[in-house]
Write a protein that holds these residues in place. Sequence first.
Motif, PDB file in Angstrom:
ATOM      1  N   LYS A 186       0.837  -1.214   0.000  1.00 54.97           N
ATOM      2  CA  LYS A 186       0.000   0.000   0.000  1.00 54.97           C
ATOM      3  C   LYS A 186       0.873   1.265   0.000  1.00 54.97           C
ATOM      4  CE  LYS A 186      -3.962  -2.104   2.288  1.00 54.97           C
ATOM      5  NZ  LYS A 186      -4.607  -2.336   3.584  1.00 54.97           N
TER       6      LYS A 186
ATOM      7  N   ARG B 256       3.653   1.664  -1.396  1.00 52.83           N
ATOM      8  CA  ARG B 256       4.287   1.888  -2.711  1.00 52.83           C
ATOM      9  C   ARG B 256       3.440   2.777  -3.622  1.00 52.83           C
ATOM     10  NH1 ARG B 256       5.996  -3.919  -2.728  1.00 52.83           N
ATOM     11  NH2 ARG B 256       8.023  -3.906  -1.710  1.00 52.83           N
ATOM     12  N   ARG B 257       2.225   3.048  -3.213  1.00 51.52           N
ATOM     13  CA  ARG B 257       1.424   4.030  -3.956  1.00 51.52           C
ATOM     14  C   ARG B 257       2.113   5.400  -3.890  1.00 51.52           C
ATOM     15  NH1 ARG B 257      -5.096   5.162  -3.450  1.00 51.52           N
ATOM     16  NH2 ARG B 257      -5.097   7.088  -4.633  1.00 51.52           N
ATOM     17  N   ASP B 258       2.769   5.686  -2.768  1.00 52.28           N
ATOM     18  CA  ASP B 258       3.434   6.980  -2.572  1.00 52.28           C
ATOM     19  C   ASP B 258       4.924   6.970  -2.925  1.00 52.28           C
ATOM     20  OD1 ASP B 258       1.171   8.320  -1.675  1.00 52.28           O
ATOM     21  OD2 ASP B 258       1.435   7.636   0.377  1.00 52.28           O
TER      22      ASP B 258
ATOM     23  N   GLN C 286       7.461   5.380  -5.798  1.00 54.17           N
ATOM     24  CA  GLN C 286       7.565   4.636  -7.058  1.00 54.17           C
ATOM     25  C   GLN C 286       9.012   4.655  -7.559  1.00 54.17           C
ATOM     26  OE1 GLN C 286       5.338   2.865  -9.126  1.00 54.17           O
ATOM     27  NE2 GLN C 286       3.996   2.861  -7.342  1.00 54.17           N
TER      28      GLN C 286
ATOM     29  N   PRO D  59      -0.753  -0.350 -12.275  1.00 49.75           N
ATOM     30  CA  PRO D  59      -0.641   0.221 -10.927  1.00 49.75           C
ATOM     31  C   PRO D  59      -1.974   0.719 -10.367  1.00 49.75           C
ATOM     32  CG  PRO D  59       0.983   1.226 -12.401  1.00 49.75           C
ATOM     33  CD  PRO D  59       0.095   0.367 -13.229  1.00 49.75           C
TER      34      PRO D  59
ATOM     35  N   HIS E  34      -3.736  -0.815  -6.907  1.00 48.98           N
ATOM     36  CA  HIS E  34      -4.065   0.046  -5.758  1.00 48.98           C
ATOM     37  C   HIS E  34      -5.544   0.444  -5.713  1.00 48.98           C
ATOM     38  CE1 HIS E  34       0.054   0.435  -4.362  1.00 48.98           C
ATOM     39  NE2 HIS E  34       0.422   0.581  -5.618  1.00 48.98           N
TER      40      HIS E  34
ATOM     41  N   ILE F 214      -7.557   2.090  -7.827  1.00 48.34           N
ATOM     42  CA  ILE F 214      -7.844   3.498  -8.160  1.00 48.34           C
ATOM     43  C   ILE F 214      -8.765   3.555  -9.381  1.00 48.34           C
ATOM     44  CG2 ILE F 214      -6.836   5.714  -8.869  1.00 48.34           C
ATOM     45  CD1 ILE F 214      -4.205   4.737  -7.487  1.00 48.34           C
TER      46      ILE F 214
ATOM     47  N   THR G  46       0.124   6.590  -9.904  1.00 44.90           N
ATOM     48  CA  THR G  46      -0.528   6.567  -8.576  1.00 44.90           C
ATOM     49  C   THR G  46      -0.352   7.883  -7.809  1.00 44.90           C
ATOM     50  OG1 THR G  46       1.460   5.599  -7.607  1.00 44.90           O
ATOM     51  CG2 THR G  46      -0.224   4.054  -8.372  1.00 44.90           C
TER      52      THR G  46
ATOM     53  N   PRO H  90       2.521   9.546  -6.878  1.00 41.14           N
ATOM     54  CA  PRO H  90       3.433   9.319  -5.747  1.00 41.14           C
ATOM     55  C   PRO H  90       4.038  10.621  -5.239  1.00 41.14           C
ATOM     56  CG  PRO H  90       4.569   8.857  -7.796  1.00 41.14           C
ATOM     57  CD  PRO H  90       3.151   9.188  -8.160  1.00 41.14           C
TER      58      PRO H  90
END
Length: 328
Positions: free
Chosen positions: A91, A93-95, A97, A120, A124, A126, A173, A175
Amino acid sequence: METKPLLKVEGLKKYFPIQEGLLARTVGQVKAVDDVSFYVNEGETLGIVGESGCGKSTTGRMLMRLLEPTDGKVEFQGKELTSLTTEEMRKMRRDIQMVFQDPYASLNPRHTVGKILEEPLIVHGIGDSKERKKKVNEFLEIVGLSEYHAKRYPHQFSGGQRQRIGIARALMTNPKLIIADEPVSALDVSIQAQVLNLMQDLQKEFNLTYIFIAHDLGVVRHISDRVGVMYLGKLVEIADSEQLYLKALHPYTQALLSAVPVPEPDFKKEQILLEGDIPNPADPPTGCTFHTRCPHRMDICVKAVPKLREHSSGHSVACHLYGDSSDV
């Protein structure tokens, strides 16, 4: 009020075991990263440079937990990453990359570009299918490609275009931090400049924070606010970009800078030639790991490991030339 860094790394280590025989007994360790500490503020670019094998890419992969650290702490937005479960890290890794060195190997050749960029978002959770498709087309345009490219496969693109796709995938995402691992080293020089300019434009547009890993100090200068220099698994110098290029302190940094080409035919620059090769990380030298190649070697260098100390405001160096007697 003092702002907290977006990312803070303390005492990061990665040791790979050396195994021998049928029973795979551990007979030693390769110290790929050995006690590295640094921080990155929001919106800035930290360049990490050094020769091949110095541990810079291993450091980048540990920040993402693609490699598990042997020891040390990685704090992102106040959260300790090394203690998170696999699911919690996924989770996160959404922020955070990553853009990889080889834009061909990092893209699935069986998938269209549209599917690669959408993945991605699916992972996540989205958006719905329509929103995801719209976002894919939007980010293709942002990185200088068109929406009709979404139906093509990676092999149908040039190296520079593939790296643009890699950058678009990292951005999908939204990031806060992007770790770019030698993102332009596989590209032609003319294409390198385009990709670097694109990354700087995207940084302003999306308020991105970069860790930019490279072996070329000339490339790093144009994109980095601060630069850290690594040698044999250790950080030997870290400073503001301009300060480092104007007045490098560590003999290794000075040698690296002397090898950067200058675009002026009449300008004569003395090149510092280092003797010998990088030592074997499985059997590093005692004391300062650079002492076997250093032109300023002293007796203390063989015995004591220099600590990374602040020499002047924002400029730290690990070298006995600037140390004090407490190192002994």
